[in-house]
Design a protein around this motif. Structure first.
Motif, PDB file in Angstrom:
ATOM      1  N   VAL A 638     -28.424   1.289  14.888  1.00 19.72           N
ATOM      2  CA  VAL A 638     -28.749   0.619  13.629  1.00 19.72           C
ATOM      3  C   VAL A 638     -28.070   1.365  12.484  1.00 19.72           C
ATOM      4  O   VAL A 638     -28.415   2.508  12.183  1.00 19.72           O
ATOM      5  CB  VAL A 638     -30.275   0.564  13.415  1.00 19.72           C
ATOM      6  CG1 VAL A 638     -30.587  -0.128  12.096  1.00 19.72           C
ATOM      7  CG2 VAL A 638     -30.950  -0.156  14.573  1.00 19.72           C
ATOM      8  N   ARG A 639     -27.095   0.722  11.849  1.00 15.96           N
ATOM      9  CA  ARG A 639     -26.383   1.323  10.725  1.00 15.96           C
ATOM     10  C   ARG A 639     -26.976   0.909   9.376  1.00 15.96           C
ATOM     11  O   ARG A 639     -26.822   1.618   8.395  1.00 15.96           O
ATOM     12  CB  ARG A 639     -24.903   0.917  10.771  1.00 15.96           C
ATOM     13  CG  ARG A 639     -24.180   1.383  12.013  1.00 15.96           C
ATOM     14  CD  ARG A 639     -24.274   2.876  12.145  1.00 15.96           C
ATOM     15  NE  ARG A 639     -23.654   3.383  13.371  1.00 15.96           N
ATOM     16  CZ  ARG A 639     -23.890   4.569  13.883  1.00 15.96           C
ATOM     17  NH1 ARG A 639     -24.763   5.375  13.292  1.00 15.96           N
ATOM     18  NH2 ARG A 639     -23.291   4.953  14.980  1.00 15.96           N
ATOM     19  N   ARG A 640     -27.600  -0.229   9.344  1.00 16.19           N
ATOM     20  CA  ARG A 640     -28.289  -0.673   8.130  1.00 16.19           C
ATOM     21  C   ARG A 640     -29.564  -1.374   8.559  1.00 16.19           C
ATOM     22  O   ARG A 640     -29.542  -2.254   9.424  1.00 16.19           O
ATOM     23  CB  ARG A 640     -27.412  -1.618   7.309  1.00 16.19           C
ATOM     24  CG  ARG A 640     -28.084  -2.110   6.032  1.00 16.19           C
ATOM     25  CD  ARG A 640     -27.114  -2.850   5.142  1.00 16.19           C
ATOM     26  NE  ARG A 640     -27.714  -3.201   3.861  1.00 16.19           N
ATOM     27  CZ  ARG A 640     -27.033  -3.463   2.762  1.00 16.19           C
ATOM     28  NH1 ARG A 640     -25.709  -3.400   2.783  1.00 16.19           N
ATOM     29  NH2 ARG A 640     -27.642  -3.781   1.648  1.00 16.19           N
ATOM     30  N   ASN A 641     -30.661  -0.990   7.943  1.00 17.57           N
ATOM     31  CA  ASN A 641     -31.953  -1.542   8.333  1.00 17.57           C
ATOM     32  C   ASN A 641     -32.798  -1.722   7.074  1.00 17.57           C
ATOM     33  O   ASN A 641     -33.138  -0.745   6.406  1.00 17.57           O
ATOM     34  CB  ASN A 641     -32.651  -0.602   9.318  1.00 17.57           C
ATOM     35  CG  ASN A 641     -33.811  -1.264  10.027  1.00 17.57           C
ATOM     36  OD1 ASN A 641     -33.955  -2.485   9.993  1.00 17.57           O
ATOM     37  ND2 ASN A 641     -34.645  -0.469  10.678  1.00 17.57           N
ATOM     38  N   SER A 659     -35.846   0.762   3.710  1.00 19.27           N
ATOM     39  CA  SER A 659     -34.395   0.605   3.776  1.00 19.27           C
ATOM     40  C   SER A 659     -33.763   1.896   4.268  1.00 19.27           C
ATOM     41  O   SER A 659     -34.191   2.996   3.892  1.00 19.27           O
ATOM     42  CB  SER A 659     -33.823   0.223   2.404  1.00 19.27           C
ATOM     43  OG  SER A 659     -34.098   1.220   1.447  1.00 19.27           O
ATOM     44  N   ARG A 660     -32.756   1.721   5.115  1.00 15.69           N
ATOM     45  CA  ARG A 660     -31.988   2.868   5.603  1.00 15.69           C
ATOM     46  C   ARG A 660     -30.537   2.449   5.759  1.00 15.69           C
ATOM     47  O   ARG A 660     -30.237   1.416   6.365  1.00 15.69           O
ATOM     48  CB  ARG A 660     -32.521   3.379   6.938  1.00 15.69           C
ATOM     49  CG  ARG A 660     -31.796   4.662   7.364  1.00 15.69           C
ATOM     50  CD  ARG A 660     -32.194   5.145   8.722  1.00 15.69           C
ATOM     51  NE  ARG A 660     -31.539   6.422   9.019  1.00 15.69           N
ATOM     52  CZ  ARG A 660     -31.483   6.979  10.209  1.00 15.69           C
ATOM     53  NH1 ARG A 660     -32.061   6.370  11.244  1.00 15.69           N
ATOM     54  NH2 ARG A 660     -30.870   8.128  10.396  1.00 15.69           N
ATOM     55  N   LEU A 661     -29.649   3.246   5.196  1.00 14.95           N
ATOM     56  CA  LEU A 661     -28.212   3.057   5.344  1.00 14.95           C
ATOM     57  C   LEU A 661     -27.672   4.270   6.074  1.00 14.95           C
ATOM     58  O   LEU A 661     -27.675   5.382   5.542  1.00 14.95           O
ATOM     59  CB  LEU A 661     -27.552   2.905   3.970  1.00 14.95           C
ATOM     60  CG  LEU A 661     -26.069   2.540   3.966  1.00 14.95           C
ATOM     61  CD1 LEU A 661     -25.839   1.207   4.661  1.00 14.95           C
ATOM     62  CD2 LEU A 661     -25.537   2.490   2.541  1.00 14.95           C
ATOM     63  N   ASN A 662     -27.223   4.062   7.315  1.00 19.29           N
ATOM     64  CA  ASN A 662     -26.776   5.150   8.184  1.00 19.29           C
ATOM     65  C   ASN A 662     -25.368   4.824   8.672  1.00 19.29           C
ATOM     66  O   ASN A 662     -25.173   4.169   9.694  1.00 19.29           O
ATOM     67  CB  ASN A 662     -27.735   5.306   9.366  1.00 19.29           C
ATOM     68  CG  ASN A 662     -27.253   6.354  10.364  1.00 19.29           C
ATOM     69  OD1 ASN A 662     -26.558   7.290   9.981  1.00 19.29           O
ATOM     70  ND2 ASN A 662     -27.614   6.177  11.624  1.00 19.29           N
ATOM     71  N   ASP A 674     -25.391   7.215   2.001  1.00 20.33           N
ATOM     72  CA  ASP A 674     -26.464   7.015   2.970  1.00 20.33           C
ATOM     73  C   ASP A 674     -27.789   7.485   2.375  1.00 20.33           C
ATOM     74  O   ASP A 674     -27.854   8.521   1.713  1.00 20.33           O
ATOM     75  CB  ASP A 674     -26.178   7.803   4.249  1.00 20.33           C
ATOM     76  CG  ASP A 674     -25.071   7.174   5.075  1.00 20.33           C
ATOM     77  OD1 ASP A 674     -24.612   6.088   4.683  1.00 20.33           O
ATOM     78  OD2 ASP A 674     -24.675   7.765   6.091  1.00 20.33           O
ATOM     79  N   ARG A 675     -28.835   6.721   2.640  1.00 24.85           N
ATOM     80  CA  ARG A 675     -30.152   7.113   2.178  1.00 24.85           C
ATOM     81  C   ARG A 675     -31.203   6.341   2.965  1.00 24.85           C
ATOM     82  O   ARG A 675     -30.912   5.340   3.628  1.00 24.85           O
ATOM     83  CB  ARG A 675     -30.334   6.884   0.679  1.00 24.85           C
ATOM     84  CG  ARG A 675     -30.333   5.446   0.236  1.00 24.85           C
ATOM     85  CD  ARG A 675     -30.618   5.339  -1.261  1.00 24.85           C
ATOM     86  NE  ARG A 675     -31.971   5.757  -1.596  1.00 24.85           N
ATOM     87  CZ  ARG A 675     -32.262   6.896  -2.230  1.00 24.85           C
ATOM     88  NH1 ARG A 675     -31.311   7.735  -2.571  1.00 24.85           N
ATOM     89  NH2 ARG A 675     -33.519   7.198  -2.518  1.00 24.85           N
ATOM     90  N   GLU A 676     -32.432   6.818   2.860  1.00 25.94           N
ATOM     91  CA  GLU A 676     -33.561   6.187   3.539  1.00 25.94           C
ATOM     92  C   GLU A 676     -34.785   6.329   2.645  1.00 25.94           C
ATOM     93  O   GLU A 676     -35.062   7.415   2.129  1.00 25.94           O
ATOM     94  CB  GLU A 676     -33.810   6.852   4.897  1.00 25.94           C
ATOM     95  CG  GLU A 676     -34.926   6.213   5.708  1.00 25.94           C
ATOM     96  CD  GLU A 676     -35.105   6.883   7.063  1.00 25.94           C
ATOM     97  OE1 GLU A 676     -35.877   6.364   7.889  1.00 25.94           O
ATOM     98  OE2 GLU A 676     -34.471   7.942   7.287  1.00 25.94           O
ATOM     99  N   GLU A 677     -35.505   5.244   2.445  1.00 29.99           N
ATOM    100  CA  GLU A 677     -36.700   5.300   1.615  1.00 29.99           C
ATOM    101  C   GLU A 677     -37.684   4.224   2.042  1.00 29.99           C
ATOM    102  O   GLU A 677     -37.319   3.221   2.669  1.00 29.99           O
ATOM    103  CB  GLU A 677     -36.368   5.148   0.128  1.00 29.99           C
ATOM    104  CG  GLU A 677     -36.020   3.759  -0.320  1.00 29.99           C
ATOM    105  CD  GLU A 677     -35.894   3.654  -1.834  1.00 29.99           C
ATOM    106  OE1 GLU A 677     -35.677   4.690  -2.493  1.00 29.99           O
ATOM    107  OE2 GLU A 677     -36.026   2.527  -2.352  1.00 29.99           O
ATOM    108  N   VAL A 678     -38.938   4.440   1.683  1.00 32.03           N
ATOM    109  CA  VAL A 678     -39.991   3.475   1.945  1.00 32.03           C
ATOM    110  C   VAL A 678     -40.730   3.212   0.642  1.00 32.03           C
ATOM    111  O   VAL A 678     -40.930   4.124  -0.173  1.00 32.03           O
ATOM    112  CB  VAL A 678     -40.961   3.979   3.046  1.00 32.03           C
ATOM    113  CG1 VAL A 678     -41.673   5.251   2.617  1.00 32.03           C
ATOM    114  CG2 VAL A 678     -41.967   2.894   3.414  1.00 32.03           C
TER     115      VAL A 678
END
Length: 763
Positions: A638-641, A659-662, A674-678
């Motif tokens: 998963v590269r974008r979720n 959201s997560r951009l990997n 790239d970042r990840e947050e809720v």
């Protein structure tokens, strides 16, 4: 009929309409202090008496000097010249209706008494109730006991005693006003959420204004807020005065109280001036001006203070006091049906002022203007914009100023094949005080033909040609090499052809209807000179469902995807009453082996793209789920979720986002990181009109996602929690918020705010 010689309107008409408080949308306090007065005995009763309106049996009058009269019994004493009417007495004059149990008229003294369940209704639908009314035979002045006025919008005014004078002025003693319901859902009496109580109310007919003496607001029956000098107009216009104060407590400024003053300049212009006083910071002055013109409207809002500035990280300490502030303005003007002007301007003296005083949490301030002409087949835009950065590490001199931006489009019908042409002319000039300058102009034409085959296939054919001219200098000042282009003059030509086919299949499924739509698109473009051209508006690209089938999958105009490719996907839609599912998935394949122009990690680097998709589920107004994703073509990682959900009703609901951009790369040659947050928020109604609400944002980014980030995988950004009461005429909210990051003098910590709004009172 009884002949009435005086032409004045009856007292009960003035009572029902002259002092009707609900006719004013804004009520405010004047600066004068109230004078203590002796309160009339008794309590004003806002409850409707047990009087049932009936159809008037009084005859219609032939002129405004006559009064229609009807009663069960009518007696006239010729010696004393006293007329006594009893039993469902009804009178009307000039569409004013009155009923009472008994009316006595002494023709010698000129006194008229109406008593017992007195009710008066005016043409506007307002109803006045009273126990006793005493008038003179001119019907110009008199006294009412236990007055209640119920207006057609539900607002109520009650008084123990009311007096009308010969000049039309009215004085009410021991009065109360409320726009709130006085009955519950089952029709039982209840106290209003709030009411204004006053020792005395004065209505000035000449000035068309109502003033209060000894006024206070009672909330849930408790006298909480004194309002000395409360006044308002009754001609549907707001009036100048002090509004309800705002109260806050936070870590940066300490305790805060703000007292707005509303100034009515003219019917189409007003101003609100709000001093803010703090225990841990210098005072601040806020002002807002609004105006409505013949062709549009605009507003100007500003904040100003004089104090010290805590430096940002890496800056030298500076304790010298200085002017600090923020100014914004916005407006729109419609010159004629086709021409319009829209503008918005925002500027701050420093990068932390807005955050410290909780004005806004924006990290960039953008000022824009746009002059537009919209025709039936043409469009012209002349625009410009500038950006002020509030980010800690950004350089202001690198921020672009775009002026002018001119875009013209013209649609023409194709007389041969039945398609449509669109011609476009565009020019852009971008300047920076300490960075690269770029100018661009292009002319293009696009032809589209859409049709259906005999098998139900929807086919769209597209042909596009465009010619570009660029000029740039100071290119080496751009940090990312892929954005620079070559300095000086550059030119390029663009051409593309595309064929897009959708083939929907519709059928019944599980009690509903499903639609399965395969889609195939072929796009061919000759080699394009992209890297020689500066990139100003095609940055931060990532493949997703919204741009998968775009002819140019770059956003903006500075980059155009070349080569030949085929894009294929499948869309499924299922619907039944109140329920819907929509899902799309797709991928593209480049037919040439030319290296891709797209940066690593965008999903389009290799010949086969990553797989992208979106699924949306909706159930009535109760549930909406949206999931967007991008899967690595090689290992399905998963590269974008992205996940967003809204669940619940208007009173109780939850909102959740993730959201997560990997991109699985270490160094990135463009803006998107790239970042990840809720994110989470919601409201829970735990009693009638009461609710708890809250929200939170947590940064889940780890150093393996962004090597330059100091995040540890769980960094709360901010959260808030509050308690609220909300009904038809009162709103109260107490909020606690906590920020977890310091930015200059915008300190981390807790803040508390209290807000109260009285509907139909203008606060």
């Amino acid at each position: 009929m009884f002949q009435q010689t005086a032409r004045a309107r009856p007292f009960w008409l003035a009572t029902a309409s002259g002092v009707a408080l609900a006719t004013c949308p804004v009520m405010a306090q004047t600066s004068e202090e109230s004078t203590p007065t002796e309160e009339a005995a008794g309590t004003p009763d806002l409850q409707t008496p047990d009087v049932v309106p009936t159809t008037s049996d009084a005859p219609d009058t032939a002129s405004e000097q006559q009064i229609g009269f009807a009663a069960d019994n009518l007696n006239y004493d010729g010696d004393s010249e006293v007329v006594v009417a009893e039993g469902n007495v009804q009178m009307n004059r000039e569409a004013i209706e009155m009923r009472a149990d008994k009316v006595t008229w002494n023709r010698q003294t000129g006194q008229v008494f109406a008593e017992g369940n007195v009710m008066i209704k005016n043409p506007e639908g307002d109803i006045a109730y009273g126990d006793k009314i005493e008038l003179t035979d001119t019907l110009r002045d008199g006294v009412v006991e236990n007055l209640l006025v119920v207006l057609d919008n539900g607002s109520r005014l009650a008084a123990v005693k009311g007096t009308r004078f010969d000049n039309g002025n009215i004085e009410l003693e021991n009065a109360a006003y409320t726009p709130c319901p006085v009955e519950d859902d089952e029709g039982c009496p209840k106290n209003p959420s709030w009411q204004v109580r006053a020792v005395r109310v004065l209505y000035d007919r000449a000035k068309n204004k109502v003033r209060y003496k000894g006024a206070r607001i009672e909330i849930f029956g408790l006298p909480l807020i004194p309002l000395p000098g409360l006044s308002h107009s009754i001609n549907n216009e707001p009036s100048s005065g002090i509004l309800v104060p705002e109260i806050r407590l936070d870590r940066s400024n300490g305790f805060e109280i703000a007292v707005p003053y509303y100034l009515r300049i003219a019917p189409d212009r007003d101003m609100t001036i709000t001093p803010h006083v703090y225990t841990d910071a210098a005072p601040m002055l806020e002002g807002e001006f609004r105006a409505l013109t013949d062709i549009g409207s605009f507003r100007i809002n500003g904040y100003a203070t004089y104090g010290s500035l805590v430096p940002l990280v890496g800056e030298a300490p500076d304790t010298q006091k200085r002017f600090r502030g923020y100014l914004e303005s916005a407006g729109k003007f419609q010159f004629d049906p086709r021409w319009s002007l829209t503008y918005s301007g925002r500027v701050a003296t420093d990068r932390t002022f807005m955050r410290r005083y909780d004005i806004s949490r924006d990290d960039r301030l953008r000022s824009t203007f746009e002059l537009e002409r919209i025709g039936s087949n043409s469009y012209l835009s002349i625009a410009g914009w500038a950006t002020q950065t509030l980010r800690v590490n950004d350089i202001q001199g690198q921020q672009p100023i775009a002026l002018p931006i001119i875009d013209y489009r013209q649609r023409l019908d194709d007389p041969i094949f039945g398609g449509q042409f669109e011609l476009q002319l565009n020019t852009l000039a971008i300047g920076r005080t300490a960075g690269q300058d770029t100018q661009r102009a292009f002319a293009g034409a696009q032809w589209n033909l859409r049709g259906l085959t005999g098998l139900g296939q929807e086919v769209t054919l597209t042909a596009l040609v465009r010619g570009d001219v660029y000029h740039s200098d100071e290119n080496l000042l751009t940090a990312i090499p892929g954005y620079r282009g070559k300095s000086g003059w550059q030119a390029r030509a663009i051409a593309a052809v595309a064929a897009d086919m959708r083939w929907p299949f519709i059928g019944e499924f599980a009690g509903g209807t499903q639609t399965l739509t395969p889609r195939v698109q072929v796009v061919a473009t000759p080699p394009i000179k992209n890297l020689d051209i500066p990139n100003e508006d095609s940055r931060a690209f990532d493949l997703e469902d919204s741009n998968l089938f775009a002819i140019n999958r770059f956003n903006g105009h500075d980059r155009f995807e070349d080569g030949a490719r085929i894009t294929y996907g499948l869309e499924w839609n299922y619907s039944r009453p109140g329920f819907n599912i929509n899902s799309i998935v797709g991928q593209s394949y480049r037919l040439t082996d030319k290296p891709s122009l797209f940066p690593d990690g965008t999903g389009l680097t290799d010949r086969s793209s990553d797989i992208v998709g979106r699924t949306t589920i909706a159930y009535r107004d109760f549930l909406r789920l949206t999931h967007r994703y991008r899967l690595d073509k090689d290992n399905l990682a998963v590269r974008r979720n992205e996940f967003d959900a809204t669940i619940g009703s208007r009173s109780t609901y939850a909102v959740v986002g993730y959201s997560r951009l990997n991109r699985d790369i270490l160094l990135l040659g463009e803006d998107l990181q790239d970042r990840e947050e809720v994110r989470a928020g919601g409201r829970v109604a735990f009693a009638k009109h009461w609710s708890l609400f809250g929200s939170a944002i947590v940064d889940l980014t780890q150093q393996r996602d962004d090597p330059l980030s100091g995040a540890d995988g769980f960094e709360p950004i901010r959260h808030r929690l509050g308690l609220a009461y909300d009904d038809d005429c009162l709103s109260i909210a107490l909020t606690w918020r906590r920020d977890y990051a310091d930015t200059g003098d915008a300190r981390r910590g807790n803040s508390f705010s209290f807000r109260i709004a009285f509907r139909n009172l203008g606060f």
